[in-house]
Design a protein around this motif. Structure first.
Motif, PDB file in Angstrom:
ATOM      1  N   ILE A   1       0.842  -1.200   0.000  1.00  0.00           N
ATOM      2  CA  ILE A   1       0.000   0.000   0.000  1.00  0.00           C
ATOM      3  C   ILE A   1       0.877   1.249   0.000  1.00  0.00           C
ATOM      4  O   ILE A   1       0.615   2.221  -0.713  1.00  0.00           O
ATOM      5  N   GLY A   2       1.926   1.205   0.779  1.00  0.00           N
ATOM      6  CA  GLY A   2       2.840   2.354   0.854  1.00  0.00           C
ATOM      7  C   GLY A   2       3.503   2.637  -0.479  1.00  0.00           C
ATOM      8  O   GLY A   2       3.592   3.784  -0.927  1.00  0.00           O
TER       9      GLY A   2
ATOM     10  N   VAL B   1       2.437   1.794  -3.523  1.00  0.00           N
ATOM     11  CA  VAL B   1       1.443   2.260  -4.506  1.00  0.00           C
ATOM     12  C   VAL B   1       1.100   3.720  -4.236  1.00  0.00           C
ATOM     13  O   VAL B   1       1.024   4.537  -5.158  1.00  0.00           O
ATOM     14  N   SER B   2       0.903   4.056  -2.954  1.00  0.00           N
ATOM     15  CA  SER B   2       0.541   5.439  -2.606  1.00  0.00           C
ATOM     16  C   SER B   2       1.647   6.396  -3.006  1.00  0.00           C
ATOM     17  O   SER B   2       1.403   7.473  -3.556  1.00  0.00           O
ATOM     18  N   PHE B   3       2.880   5.995  -2.735  1.00  0.00           N
ATOM     19  CA  PHE B   3       4.012   6.858  -3.077  1.00  0.00           C
ATOM     20  C   PHE B   3       4.106   7.047  -4.584  1.00  0.00           C
ATOM     21  O   PHE B   3       4.361   8.151  -5.075  1.00  0.00           O
ATOM     22  N   SER B   4       3.894   5.973  -5.337  1.00  0.00           N
ATOM     23  CA  SER B   4       3.983   6.047  -6.796  1.00  0.00           C
ATOM     24  C   SER B   4       2.937   7.003  -7.342  1.00  0.00           C
ATOM     25  O   SER B   4       3.216   7.814  -8.230  1.00  0.00           O
ATOM     26  N   ILE B   5       1.704   6.933  -6.814  1.00  0.00           N
ATOM     27  CA  ILE B   5       0.636   7.813  -7.290  1.00  0.00           C
ATOM     28  C   ILE B   5       0.977   9.258  -6.958  1.00  0.00           C
ATOM     29  O   ILE B   5       0.843  10.158  -7.788  1.00  0.00           O
ATOM     30  N   LEU B   6       1.452   9.466  -5.741  1.00  0.00           N
ATOM     31  CA  LEU B   6       1.801  10.831  -5.312  1.00  0.00           C
ATOM     32  C   LEU B   6       2.941  11.384  -6.153  1.00  0.00           C
ATOM     33  O   LEU B   6       2.916  12.538  -6.585  1.00  0.00           O
TER      34      LEU B   6
ATOM     35  N   THR C   1       1.911  12.301  -9.724  1.00  0.00           N
ATOM     36  CA  THR C   1       1.069  13.496  -9.740  1.00  0.00           C
ATOM     37  C   THR C   1       1.912  14.749  -9.591  1.00  0.00           C
ATOM     38  O   THR C   1       1.682  15.757 -10.257  1.00  0.00           O
TER      39      THR C   1
END
Lengths: 262, 179
Positions: free
Chosen positions: A109-110, A112-117, A120
């Motif tokens: 989860i960490g 994936v979240s970092f990749s999206i952030l 962006t």
């Protein structure tokens, strides 16, 4: 005989891969063309010089350095863990599989979240040059550019022409491209010799121009013409490599030399 | 009895990791020369050569016996050299101190000058062209082997090699070098 076929035969002869028939064809052609004969002799001689270039001796300690870098004699992971447990008197924790699942899930989860952030927030380097005016645009080609090199591109995916012109301190690439599907054009150059200066296109299509320290990239579809100007920092001959990609695959490549006044 | 590269690799994979030293003995000079011709720096070539063999050792299990071991090793060497180049400043000048006047078989100043000019011209080539010249002429690889090392079609190898030779000729003639 086409120019490309002649070049292939010349280099094939140098590399010893020509058939007897090909060697005969080449020999007959060379006997009638003194300039080509000179080219062949120069390339043959150059290849011999390169082949006979002496080897450079590495440091005497290189073999030892390499062997010391390789973990040939290090303990295996299991043995290292046993060693540390013995030394530090660590208790043996019972392995709980469910905790491992929780840890891996949290890690995923960490990530994936970092990749999206990150995606962006990261900046898009592509520039649609059609929105830039003023100092980036030139209406006419300076009259004192001399022709350095030119070629025509004829493949199943792209047709076009590429002309290289030069002055004492600038190089101009005049690019004409026509394709039914999107292609990417890359101009590679030595950043010690050339700097990107300006760009112009003679069409209204978006070109997604992107500039790296030693590359100019743009995308093209349909029939388009582009001008790319470089500041030339060296008095010596330098080269620009033209590459064309379709769907990420290289479909054309050619190196061109900038000429210099003698 | 001299063991083949594949036999040595198999021994390493079977747990006899000390056998890898035979690979190092066999290829460290060749890999060093390839790295030097690409990087044009003695110390950098030394560093890259070390990392090539470490990488090779750590990835021995990925070696496919369908291909020649030295081609696989060259592939690692070229990739490491290119990665290294990407991380440091480019230089065009030949480090003359490394062309040992004591060790070269060429005793005349003219021969050394020729080698200097060739290395200078080689460094002025685009990296793609420099690498094919190094692999073909300095490492004596065939078109097919170069194609595997660089992971490009054989046709592209020939095209780059042909262009590289002609560019090299042009650069040397421009420097007043008589071939």
């Amino acid at each position: 005989m086409t120019h490309d076929r002649l070049i292939e035969l010349i280099h094939g002869e140098i590399d010893g891969v020509n058939s007897p028939e090909e060697s005969t064809v080449l020999s007959e052609h060379l006997s009638k063309n003194p300039e080509t004969q000179k080219l062949f002799e120069d390339l043959y001689s150059l290849s011999n010089i390169l082949d006979k270039t002496p080897k450079i001796d590495p440091p005497k300690s290189l073999e030892k350095l390499i062997l010391n870098s390789i973990p040939v004699n290090k303990l295996s992971t299991k043995k290292r863990m046993e060693f540390f447990k013995l030394r530090l008197r660590l208790p043996n924790f019972a392995f709980q599989l469910r905790y491992a699942y929780v840890f891996v899930a949290g890690l995923a989860i960490g990530i994936v979240s970092f990749s999206i952030l990150y995606s962006t927030l990261s900046r898009n380097r592509s520039v649609d040059i059609s929105t830039l005016y003023g100092t980036m645009m030139r209406d006419t080609t300076p009259a004192n550019f001399q022709l350095a090199d030119q070629l025509e591109i004829h493949t199943s995916d792209v047709e076009g022409a590429f002309t290289l012109k030069y002055t004492n301190d600038a190089v101009l690439a005049d690019i004409l491209l026509e394709s039914t599907e999107e292609i990417a054009l890359v101009l590679e150059f030595d950043r010690n010799d050339l700097d990107f200066s300006m760009f112009k296109k003679v069409n209204t299509e978006a070109s997604n121009l992107a500039i790296d320290k030693d590359q100019v990239k743009l995308s093209s579809v349909g029939k388009n013409q582009y001008y790319v100007v470089f500041n030339d920092k060296t008095p010596a001959l330098t080269q620009i490599v033209l590459k064309v990609y379709k769907a990420g695959s290289l479909i054309y490549e050619k190196a061109m030399s900038t000429g210099k006044a003698g | 009895m001299i063991e083949s590269d594949v036999e040595i690799v198999q021994q390493c994979l079977n747990g006899h990791k000390n056998a890898f030293r035979f690979i190092v003995q066999r290829y460290h000079k060749t890999i060093f020369n390839a790295a030097f011709r690409i990087l044009n720096d003695y110390d950098d070539a030394t560093e890259v050569t070390q990392s090539v063999f470490v990488k090779a050792y750590e990835n021995l299990y990925t070696f496919n016996k369908r291909y020649k071991f030295f081609s696989w090793l060259y592939r690692i060497a070229v990739n490491e050299s290119l990665n290294f180049l990407g991380q440091r400043k480019h230089t065009d000048e030949v480090d003359e101190s490394i062309i040992s006047r004591d060790k070269t078989p060429y005793e005349s100043y003219d021969d050394l000058e020729i080698q200097d000019k060739i290395q200078n011209a080689l460094m002025r080539l685009n990296l793609d062209y420099r690498v094919v010249i190094v692999l073909c002429h300095f490492q004596d690889l065939s078109y097919k082997e170069i194609s595997y090392v660089l992971d490009i079609p054989e046709k592209t190898v020939k095209s780059r090699l042909f262009t590289a030779r002609q560019l090299l000729r042009g650069l040397l003639m421009k420097e007043g070098f008589t071939i």
